[in-house]
Write a protein that holds these residues in place. Sequence first.
Motif, PDB file in Angstrom:
ATOM      1  N   ALA A 188      -4.750  28.567 -22.025  1.00  0.00           N
ATOM      2  CA  ALA A 188      -4.994  27.443 -21.192  1.00  0.00           C
ATOM      3  C   ALA A 188      -3.987  27.674 -19.996  1.00  0.00           C
ATOM      4  O   ALA A 188      -4.402  27.162 -18.548  1.00  0.00           O
ATOM      5  CB  ALA A 188      -3.806  26.428 -22.058  1.00  0.00           C
TER       6      ALA A 188
ATOM      7  N   GLY B  18      -5.916  21.632 -13.904  1.00  0.00           N
ATOM      8  CA  GLY B  18      -4.954  22.472 -14.779  1.00  0.00           C
ATOM      9  C   GLY B  18      -4.219  24.086 -14.119  1.00  0.00           C
ATOM     10  O   GLY B  18      -3.102  23.178 -14.256  1.00  0.00           O
TER      11      GLY B  18
ATOM     12  N   VAL C 249      -3.156  21.051 -23.950  1.00  0.00           N
ATOM     13  CA  VAL C 249      -4.367  21.536 -24.157  1.00  0.00           C
ATOM     14  C   VAL C 249      -5.025  19.759 -23.803  1.00  0.00           C
ATOM     15  O   VAL C 249      -5.192  19.227 -25.022  1.00  0.00           O
ATOM     16  CB  VAL C 249      -4.413  22.228 -24.797  1.00  0.00           C
ATOM     17  CG1 VAL C 249      -6.484  22.406 -25.030  1.00  0.00           C
ATOM     18  CG2 VAL C 249      -4.152  23.300 -24.769  1.00  0.00           C
ATOM     19  N   ASN C 250      -5.856  19.586 -23.152  1.00  0.00           N
ATOM     20  CA  ASN C 250      -6.198  18.226 -23.093  1.00  0.00           C
ATOM     21  C   ASN C 250      -7.876  18.513 -23.962  1.00  0.00           C
ATOM     22  O   ASN C 250      -7.773  17.295 -24.077  1.00  0.00           O
ATOM     23  CB  ASN C 250      -6.419  17.491 -22.098  1.00  0.00           C
ATOM     24  CG  ASN C 250      -5.033  17.467 -21.094  1.00  0.00           C
ATOM     25  OD1 ASN C 250      -4.479  16.705 -22.234  1.00  0.00           O
ATOM     26  ND2 ASN C 250      -4.679  17.273 -19.373  1.00  0.00           N
ATOM     27  N   GLN C 251      -8.242  19.053 -23.688  1.00  0.00           N
ATOM     28  CA  GLN C 251      -9.689  19.497 -23.617  1.00  0.00           C
ATOM     29  C   GLN C 251     -10.152  20.137 -25.052  1.00  0.00           C
ATOM     30  O   GLN C 251      -9.905  21.236 -24.171  1.00  0.00           O
ATOM     31  CB  GLN C 251     -10.805  19.023 -22.687  1.00  0.00           C
ATOM     32  CG  GLN C 251     -10.564  17.205 -22.543  1.00  0.00           C
ATOM     33  CD  GLN C 251     -11.414  17.637 -21.466  1.00  0.00           C
ATOM     34  OE1 GLN C 251     -11.268  17.831 -19.692  1.00  0.00           O
ATOM     35  NE2 GLN C 251     -12.472  16.923 -21.074  1.00  0.00           N
ATOM     36  N   ARG C 252     -10.815  20.939 -26.056  1.00  0.00           N
ATOM     37  CA  ARG C 252     -10.855  21.773 -26.714  1.00  0.00           C
ATOM     38  C   ARG C 252     -13.027  21.505 -27.042  1.00  0.00           C
ATOM     39  O   ARG C 252     -13.680  20.344 -27.316  1.00  0.00           O
ATOM     40  CB  ARG C 252     -10.410  21.803 -27.606  1.00  0.00           C
ATOM     41  CG  ARG C 252      -9.302  21.755 -28.018  1.00  0.00           C
ATOM     42  CD  ARG C 252      -8.026  21.982 -28.690  1.00  0.00           C
ATOM     43  NE  ARG C 252      -6.942  22.532 -29.144  1.00  0.00           N
ATOM     44  CZ  ARG C 252      -5.895  21.815 -29.489  1.00  0.00           C
ATOM     45  NH1 ARG C 252      -6.301  20.277 -28.549  1.00  0.00           N
ATOM     46  NH2 ARG C 252      -4.807  21.700 -28.590  1.00  0.00           N
TER      47      ARG C 252
ATOM     48  N   SER D 125      -6.031  21.494 -19.114  1.00  0.00           N
ATOM     49  CA  SER D 125      -6.096  22.648 -19.348  1.00  0.00           C
ATOM     50  C   SER D 125      -7.189  22.674 -20.127  1.00  0.00           C
ATOM     51  O   SER D 125      -6.630  21.247 -21.629  1.00  0.00           O
ATOM     52  CB  SER D 125      -5.040  23.233 -20.281  1.00  0.00           C
ATOM     53  OG  SER D 125      -4.174  23.425 -19.131  1.00  0.00           O
ATOM     54  N   THR D 126      -7.872  23.070 -20.246  1.00  0.00           N
ATOM     55  CA  THR D 126      -9.599  22.917 -21.109  1.00  0.00           C
ATOM     56  C   THR D 126      -9.528  24.355 -22.052  1.00  0.00           C
ATOM     57  O   THR D 126      -9.641  24.785 -20.637  1.00  0.00           O
ATOM     58  CB  THR D 126     -10.685  22.466 -20.555  1.00  0.00           C
ATOM     59  OG1 THR D 126     -10.555  21.367 -19.862  1.00  0.00           O
ATOM     60  CG2 THR D 126     -11.528  22.186 -21.435  1.00  0.00           C
TER      61      THR D 126
ATOM     62  N   ALA E 111     -18.848  22.527 -22.086  1.00  0.00           N
ATOM     63  CA  ALA E 111     -17.744  22.285 -21.285  1.00  0.00           C
ATOM     64  C   ALA E 111     -18.011  23.271 -20.016  1.00  0.00           C
ATOM     65  O   ALA E 111     -17.413  22.436 -18.751  1.00  0.00           O
ATOM     66  CB  ALA E 111     -17.106  23.822 -22.094  1.00  0.00           C
TER      67      ALA E 111
ATOM     68  N   LEU F 241     -16.746  20.852 -16.761  1.00  0.00           N
ATOM     69  CA  LEU F 241     -16.187  20.753 -15.401  1.00  0.00           C
ATOM     70  C   LEU F 241     -16.823  20.960 -14.078  1.00  0.00           C
ATOM     71  O   LEU F 241     -15.896  20.257 -13.256  1.00  0.00           O
ATOM     72  CB  LEU F 241     -16.339  22.729 -16.019  1.00  0.00           C
ATOM     73  CG  LEU F 241     -14.897  23.275 -15.287  1.00  0.00           C
ATOM     74  CD1 LEU F 241     -13.613  22.900 -15.503  1.00  0.00           C
ATOM     75  CD2 LEU F 241     -14.504  24.849 -15.251  1.00  0.00           C
TER      76      LEU F 241
ATOM     77  N   THR G  97     -13.078  17.623 -16.107  1.00  0.00           N
ATOM     78  CA  THR G  97     -11.751  17.156 -16.693  1.00  0.00           C
ATOM     79  C   THR G  97     -10.423  17.489 -16.801  1.00  0.00           C
ATOM     80  O   THR G  97     -10.180  17.017 -15.288  1.00  0.00           O
ATOM     81  CB  THR G  97     -12.687  19.164 -17.483  1.00  0.00           C
ATOM     82  OG1 THR G  97     -12.122  19.704 -15.911  1.00  0.00           O
ATOM     83  CG2 THR G  97     -13.341  19.416 -18.032  1.00  0.00           C
TER      84      THR G  97
END
Length: 321
Positions: A118, A150, A292-295, A316-317, A304, A308, A313
């Motif tokens: 990230a 990010g 890391v906010n989103q995976r 960091s993703t 994803a 974006l 988002t």
Amino acid sequence: MPHAIQIRQTGGTEVLNWSAVDVGEPGSGQVRLRQAAAGLNYIDVYHRTGYYAQPLPFIPGVEGAGTVEAVAPDVRGLKIGDRVAYAGPMGGYSEVRLIEAARLVKLPEAVSFDQAAAMMLQGMTAQVLIRQVYPVKAGELILVHAAAGGTGLILCQWAAALGATVIGTVSTEAKAEIAHAHGCSHTILYTRQDFVAEVSRICEKLPVVFDSVGKDTFLRSLDCLRPRGLMVTFGQASGPIDPIAPVLLSQKGSLFLTRPLLFHYIERRDALEASANELFEVVASGKVRINVNQRFALKDAAHAHKALEARATTGSTILTI
């Protein structure tokens, strides 16, 4: 056989194909890397759409982290089992990949694979922007667009740790709260407020503006700068910036304009190590937090990319592998 996201023709998210790939053994100067996570960045959209052209077919993604599982005989300084990360070499959307050993940096134990994936591109971009392009000093006021993105969150925290006062623009109240919690002393909702007027209310003029938004913010950002101020444009999430006549910069106060690219600043091995090590230091010290906010699963890269592009988002993703 390992899998990767492969692009055979440029276009929308439908061109992100989940495909089996034959990786093979590392060639001279290479290692084979089993990835744990890959970073998701707006530059990936530019590559996917063809705005930044790449030879077809290709595997997108310009940062990642994982474990070395094979090493070419001529590689020195890396061994099987090393935890490493990178930013720059294309091919991050893959379970296993070959990569030049010279572009890898070893990860400190304190940095997880998810954090590394990230932060390498965004964090070294922030390092370049506020430590090299414009060395931010204590007591200065600076403006950061997309402060909850990010790169924005890392940049704002780092600048605040250096003693600067950060003004950040964001699109929603929720993002304003996130930016405020990550170093922004002032937040401006550019979707509702005139950011030029708000900057004028907070201070007179600024020495520097950091802008990754592009078309929607560029021209008006020039009005926030004091004479001989520096406009740093390093992204264009809202679209490409329209051409300008150079005389505009003189009319606005003999301004400076730069469009830095991270890879030009970390091309040499010593420069790469210096940038990465300074990033690792500020993260290890707690001055910069990497959350890391989103995976998204790697095979769900299309979802994803949609998030974006919708600016859904924050921070960091990553793509998990």
